[in-house]
Design an enzyme around this catalytic site. Structure first.
Site, PDB file in Angstrom:
ATOM      1  N   GLU A 151       3.752  -7.200  -6.082  1.00  0.00           N
ATOM      2  CA  GLU A 151       2.567  -7.813  -4.860  1.00  0.00           C
ATOM      3  C   GLU A 151       2.498  -7.124  -4.254  1.00  0.00           C
ATOM      4  OE1 GLU A 151       0.700 -10.147  -6.402  1.00  0.00           O
ATOM      5  OE2 GLU A 151       1.758 -10.494  -7.753  1.00  0.00           O
ATOM      6  N   LYS A 161       8.883  -6.523   0.560  1.00  0.00           N
ATOM      7  CA  LYS A 161       8.924  -4.923   0.715  1.00  0.00           C
ATOM      8  C   LYS A 161      10.824  -4.356   1.109  1.00  0.00           C
ATOM      9  CE  LYS A 161       7.334  -2.216  -1.886  1.00  0.00           C
ATOM     10  NZ  LYS A 161       6.726  -2.084  -2.932  1.00  0.00           N
ATOM     11  N   TYR A 211       4.418 -10.199   2.673  1.00  0.00           N
ATOM     12  CA  TYR A 211       4.306  -8.933   1.357  1.00  0.00           C
ATOM     13  C   TYR A 211       5.593  -8.029   1.901  1.00  0.00           C
ATOM     14  CZ  TYR A 211       3.450  -4.089   0.814  1.00  0.00           C
ATOM     15  OH  TYR A 211       3.077  -3.590   0.108  1.00  0.00           O
ATOM     16  N   ASP A 266      -9.369 -13.512  12.776  1.00  0.00           N
ATOM     17  CA  ASP A 266      -8.462 -12.691  12.522  1.00  0.00           C
ATOM     18  C   ASP A 266      -6.973 -13.428  12.034  1.00  0.00           C
ATOM     19  OD1 ASP A 266      -7.076  -9.992  12.924  1.00  0.00           O
ATOM     20  OD2 ASP A 266      -6.665 -10.958  15.509  1.00  0.00           O
ATOM     21  N   ARG A 267      -6.428 -12.492  10.848  1.00  0.00           N
ATOM     22  CA  ARG A 267      -5.386 -12.301   9.439  1.00  0.00           C
ATOM     23  C   ARG A 267      -3.790 -12.883  10.899  1.00  0.00           C
ATOM     24  NH1 ARG A 267      -2.906  -7.121   6.738  1.00  0.00           N
ATOM     25  NH2 ARG A 267      -4.612  -8.224   5.099  1.00  0.00           N
ATOM     26  N   LEU A 296       0.211  -6.367 -16.046  1.00  0.00           N
ATOM     27  CA  LEU A 296      -1.152  -6.530 -16.161  1.00  0.00           C
ATOM     28  C   LEU A 296      -1.374  -8.072 -15.341  1.00  0.00           C
ATOM     29  CD1 LEU A 296      -2.055  -5.710 -19.121  1.00  0.00           C
ATOM     30  CD2 LEU A 296      -2.268  -4.447 -17.150  1.00  0.00           C
ATOM     31  N   THR A 329       6.686   0.630   1.484  1.00  0.00           N
ATOM     32  CA  THR A 329       5.605   0.950   3.110  1.00  0.00           C
ATOM     33  C   THR A 329       5.514   1.457   3.771  1.00  0.00           C
ATOM     34  OG1 THR A 329       3.815  -0.642   3.582  1.00  0.00           O
ATOM     35  CG2 THR A 329       5.865  -1.336   2.807  1.00  0.00           C
ATOM     36  N   ASP A 330       5.405   1.695   5.043  1.00  0.00           N
ATOM     37  CA  ASP A 330       5.234   1.514   6.402  1.00  0.00           C
ATOM     38  C   ASP A 330       5.474   0.382   6.847  1.00  0.00           C
ATOM     39  OD1 ASP A 330       2.257   1.343   6.666  1.00  0.00           O
ATOM     40  OD2 ASP A 330       1.994   2.388   7.575  1.00  0.00           O
ATOM     41  N   GLU A 331       4.706  -1.236   6.279  1.00  0.00           N
ATOM     42  CA  GLU A 331       4.729  -1.709   6.716  1.00  0.00           C
ATOM     43  C   GLU A 331       6.449  -2.478   7.310  1.00  0.00           C
ATOM     44  OE1 GLU A 331       1.363  -4.900   5.564  1.00  0.00           O
ATOM     45  OE2 GLU A 331       1.257  -2.734   4.620  1.00  0.00           O
TER      46      GLU A 331
HETATM   47  P1  NAD Z   1      -1.357  -2.728  -7.104  1.00  0.00           P
HETATM   48  O1  NAD Z   1      -1.269  -4.798  -6.350  1.00  0.00           O
HETATM   49  O2  NAD Z   1      -3.112  -2.195  -6.962  1.00  0.00           O
HETATM   50  O3  NAD Z   1      -0.472  -3.081  -8.223  1.00  0.00           O
HETATM   51  C1  NAD Z   1       0.482  -3.733  -9.260  1.00  0.00           C
HETATM   52  C2  NAD Z   1       0.337  -3.527  -9.866  1.00  0.00           C
HETATM   53  O4  NAD Z   1       1.203  -3.837 -10.209  1.00  0.00           O
HETATM   54  C3  NAD Z   1      -0.033  -3.875 -11.139  1.00  0.00           C
HETATM   55  O5  NAD Z   1      -0.445  -3.293 -11.767  1.00  0.00           O
HETATM   56  C4  NAD Z   1       0.646  -5.049 -11.478  1.00  0.00           C
HETATM   57  O6  NAD Z   1      -0.381  -5.648 -13.158  1.00  0.00           O
HETATM   58  C5  NAD Z   1       1.629  -4.382 -11.570  1.00  0.00           C
HETATM   59  N1  NAD Z   1       3.228  -5.832 -11.374  1.00  0.00           N
HETATM   60  C6  NAD Z   1       2.876  -6.706 -10.149  1.00  0.00           C
HETATM   61  N2  NAD Z   1       4.342  -7.686 -10.822  1.00  0.00           N
HETATM   62  C7  NAD Z   1       4.036  -7.327 -12.292  1.00  0.00           C
HETATM   63  C8  NAD Z   1       5.460  -6.966 -12.721  1.00  0.00           C
HETATM   64  N3  NAD Z   1       6.440  -8.537 -13.136  1.00  0.00           N
HETATM   65  N4  NAD Z   1       6.212  -6.609 -13.845  1.00  0.00           N
HETATM   66  C9  NAD Z   1       5.620  -5.672 -14.251  1.00  0.00           C
HETATM   67  N5  NAD Z   1       3.944  -5.682 -13.252  1.00  0.00           N
HETATM   68  C10 NAD Z   1       4.332  -5.849 -12.437  1.00  0.00           C
HETATM   69  O7  NAD Z   1      -0.671  -2.044  -6.219  1.00  0.00           O
HETATM   70  P2  NAD Z   1      -0.907  -0.770  -5.441  1.00  0.00           P
HETATM   71  O8  NAD Z   1      -1.208  -1.003  -4.475  1.00  0.00           O
HETATM   72  O9  NAD Z   1      -1.207   0.588  -6.300  1.00  0.00           O
HETATM   73  O10 NAD Z   1       1.175  -0.835  -4.420  1.00  0.00           O
HETATM   74  C11 NAD Z   1       1.906  -0.051  -5.802  1.00  0.00           C
HETATM   75  C12 NAD Z   1       3.072   0.309  -4.890  1.00  0.00           C
HETATM   76  O11 NAD Z   1       3.172   1.185  -3.657  1.00  0.00           O
HETATM   77  C13 NAD Z   1       3.701  -1.037  -3.978  1.00  0.00           C
HETATM   78  O12 NAD Z   1       4.966  -1.167  -4.652  1.00  0.00           O
HETATM   79  C14 NAD Z   1       3.375  -0.839  -2.614  1.00  0.00           C
HETATM   80  O13 NAD Z   1       4.324  -1.871  -1.703  1.00  0.00           O
HETATM   81  C15 NAD Z   1       2.781   0.391  -2.728  1.00  0.00           C
HETATM   82  N6  NAD Z   1       2.318   0.948  -1.229  1.00  0.00           N
HETATM   83  C16 NAD Z   1       0.829   0.009  -1.488  1.00  0.00           C
HETATM   84  C17 NAD Z   1       0.279   1.092  -0.887  1.00  0.00           C
HETATM   85  C18 NAD Z   1      -1.013   0.406  -0.099  1.00  0.00           C
HETATM   86  O14 NAD Z   1      -2.364   1.514   0.582  1.00  0.00           O
HETATM   87  N7  NAD Z   1      -1.601   0.389  -1.652  1.00  0.00           N
HETATM   88  C19 NAD Z   1       1.072   1.865   0.203  1.00  0.00           C
HETATM   89  C20 NAD Z   1       2.532   2.232   1.083  1.00  0.00           C
HETATM   90  C21 NAD Z   1       3.172   1.832  -0.261  1.00  0.00           C
HETATM   91  P1  TYD Z   2      -5.370  -4.046   4.011  1.00  0.00           P
HETATM   92  O1  TYD Z   2      -6.572  -3.112   2.849  1.00  0.00           O
HETATM   93  O2  TYD Z   2      -5.483  -5.312   3.723  1.00  0.00           O
HETATM   94  O3  TYD Z   2      -4.441  -3.206   4.174  1.00  0.00           O
HETATM   95  P2  TYD Z   2      -3.223  -3.549   5.062  1.00  0.00           P
HETATM   96  O4  TYD Z   2      -2.906  -5.540   5.701  1.00  0.00           O
HETATM   97  O5  TYD Z   2      -1.265  -3.635   4.433  1.00  0.00           O
HETATM   98  O6  TYD Z   2      -3.169  -3.160   6.088  1.00  0.00           O
HETATM   99  O7  TYD Z   2      -6.112  -4.296   4.927  1.00  0.00           O
HETATM  100  C1  TYD Z   2      -5.971  -3.062   6.336  1.00  0.00           C
HETATM  101  C2  TYD Z   2      -6.511  -3.309   7.399  1.00  0.00           C
HETATM  102  O8  TYD Z   2      -7.999  -3.970   7.116  1.00  0.00           O
HETATM  103  C3  TYD Z   2      -5.906  -4.787   8.464  1.00  0.00           C
HETATM  104  O9  TYD Z   2      -5.792  -4.380   9.408  1.00  0.00           O
HETATM  105  C4  TYD Z   2      -6.948  -5.922   7.892  1.00  0.00           C
HETATM  106  C5  TYD Z   2      -8.100  -5.280   8.056  1.00  0.00           C
HETATM  107  N1  TYD Z   2      -9.585  -6.118   6.758  1.00  0.00           N
HETATM  108  C6  TYD Z   2     -10.071  -6.523   7.188  1.00  0.00           C
HETATM  109  O10 TYD Z   2     -11.223  -6.533   8.664  1.00  0.00           O
HETATM  110  N2  TYD Z   2     -10.904  -7.508   6.007  1.00  0.00           N
HETATM  111  C7  TYD Z   2     -11.018  -7.398   5.565  1.00  0.00           C
HETATM  112  O11 TYD Z   2     -11.621  -8.339   4.775  1.00  0.00           O
HETATM  113  C8  TYD Z   2      -9.484  -7.203   4.607  1.00  0.00           C
HETATM  114  C9  TYD Z   2      -9.089  -7.199   3.667  1.00  0.00           C
HETATM  115  C10 TYD Z   2      -8.833  -6.562   5.869  1.00  0.00           C
END
Ligand code: NAD
Ligand code: TYD
Length: 341
Positions: free
Chosen positions: A88, A158, A154, A276-277, A39, A129-131
């Site tokens: 994270e 990963k 990040y 920009d990021r 959490l 992730t694809d990243e």
């Molecule tokens: P999220 O940040 O919403 O959730 C992460 C969860 O992990 C949270 O509930 C957090 O409390 C828990 N957590 C963090 N550190 C922890 C620890 N040390 N011990 C136990 N629990 C812990 O993330 P998400 O978007 O649901 O992503 C989940 C997974 O999918 C990640 O591994 C992410 O890299 C991968 N992923 C995400 C996306 C995306 O678009 N969100 C895309 C591809 C892959």
């Molecule tokens: P994000 O949802 O953070 O996913 P990721 O960086 O893992 O792809 O961002 C998606 C895209 O949107 C990315 O190109 C960054 C852009 N972005 C913005 O332009 N403004 C924002 O406030 C955020 C969070 C992301």
């Protein structure tokens, strides 16, 4: 692989993990799930409210850290398989401070892999992730054999965890698969990521921060389609293999933002172009034909259908996101964006 009956899910209180738990309880009647989550700011038990009662005996929650070796070894030994989401997950946070990304994503994954070995090995699905593939130019798509070339702290963390999983397969013959997916969207996504941030800011008539010119491209997948892919990888994936999942829905960020404003009938004057990021990856695109061919997986909704469901969900769950957009979230938000008006 023998049939999985008891599944340990890590990070199940986050966005994808909680959708995975809902989807699995609904669609796989035989499975019993234990959710281990520490959490962090991203973990929210409201995402899972009522499940213990609704699915009596099939769902339980354990609050704990994946870096707790004793706890994780015990939980892994009590289950047949692990689906590992805990991480994270936000690129912008990793730009501000990468330390927790190494702690959770790299060391935490190693702790789980050691736990899996200690109990004689178990089925292990590592959600990645694809990243990790880095960024694309205007052409092409990532396949499972695209070289790993992460650009953000990040994605580097990963990639590190992916490499550990690969090494445990090769060295210790661990029965592990890796899934790599493009950008997810849907219910319960923490409003720091693009789509829920833009929806909730628009609903509050707050500025919509678009990085750079908003021309970067992401491939978007509805979260439940990703969850079904992970289940297929668990059930039918071949040990040691990588499976890509994607939504065949590449969109420029600005086009996503315009679509949200149009759906909510909000003015484009809410858009704010911000700095920009750092190291902003230009484009991601996924070739997911291997998962389609070998796992029989297909995405079930188009981007437009998924977005309609998602926007409706945020409209219907105002208390959920209003509560989330306070406290730790606000601190981070002001540190990152300053006080944009
Ligand atoms: P999220 O940040 O919403 O959730 C992460 C969860 O992990 C949270 O509930 C957090 O409390 C828990 N957590 C963090 N550190 C922890 C620890 N040390 N011990 C136990 N629990 C812990 O993330 P998400 O978007 O649901 O992503 C989940 C997974 O999918 C990640 O591994 C992410 O890299 C991968 N992923 C995400 C996306 C995306 O678009 N969100 C895309 C591809 C892959
Ligand atoms: P994000 O949802 O953070 O996913 P990721 O960086 O893992 O792809 O961002 C998606 C895209 O949107 C990315 O190109 C960054 C852009 N972005 C913005 O332009 N403004 C924002 O406030 C955020 C969070 C992301």
């Amino acid at each position: 692989m023998s049939k999985v009956q008891k599944l340990l899910v890590t990070g199940g209180a986050g966005f994808i993990g909680s959708n995975f738990i809902h989807h699995t309880l609904k669609s796989r009647a035989g499975l019993i799930l234990t959710n281990l989550d520490s959490l962090t700011y991203a973990g929210n038990l409201r995402n899972l409210e009522g499940l213990e009662k609704q699915y009596q005996g099939r769902y339980s929650f354990v609050k704990g850290d994946i870096n707790d070796a004793t706890l994780t070894a015990r939980l892994i030994s009590e289950n047949d398989a692990v689906v590992h989401f805990a991480a994270e997950s936000h690129v912008d946070r990793s730009i501000l401070d990468a330390a927790t990304f190494i702690e959770t994503n790299v060391k935490g994954t190693l702790t789980l892999l050691n736990g899996a070995l200690a109990c004689g090995g178990c089925r292990f699905v590592h959600v990645s992730t694809d990243e990790v593939y880095g960024a694309l130019g205007d052409e092409g798509a990532f396949t499972e054999s695209t070289p790993i070339a992460p650009n953000s702290p990040y994605s580097a963390s990963k990639a590190g965890s992916d490499m550990l999983v690969r090494a445990f397969v090769h060295t210790h013959h661990l029965d592990a698969v890796i899934t790599r997916c493009s950008n997810n969207y849907g219910p319960y996504q923490f409003p720091e990521k693009l789509i829920p941030l833009m929806i909730t800011n628009a609903l509050e008539d707050k500025p919509l921060p678009v990085y750079g010119k908003g021309h970067n491209v992401r491939d978007w997948i509805y979260v439940v389609d990703h969850c079904e892919g992970i289940l297929r990888a668990l059930e039918a994936g071949k040990g040691g293999e990588v499976y890509n999942f994607g939504g065949r829905s590449e969109r420029k960020n600005l086009d996503v933002v315009h679509a949200i404003l149009k759906a909510l009938k909000k003015p484009e004057s809410l858009i704010r172009y911000v700095e920009d990021r750092k190291g902003h990856d230009w484009r991601y695109a996924i070739d997911c034909r291997k998962a389609e061919r070998e796992l029989g997986w297909r995405q079930s909704v188009t981007f437009e259908q998924g977005m309609e469901t998602t926007i409706k969900w945020y409209l219907d769950h105002k208390p959920w996101w209003q509560e989330v957009k306070t406290g730790a979230y606000r601190d981070f938000y002001s540190r990152y964006y300053g006080d944009i008006k």
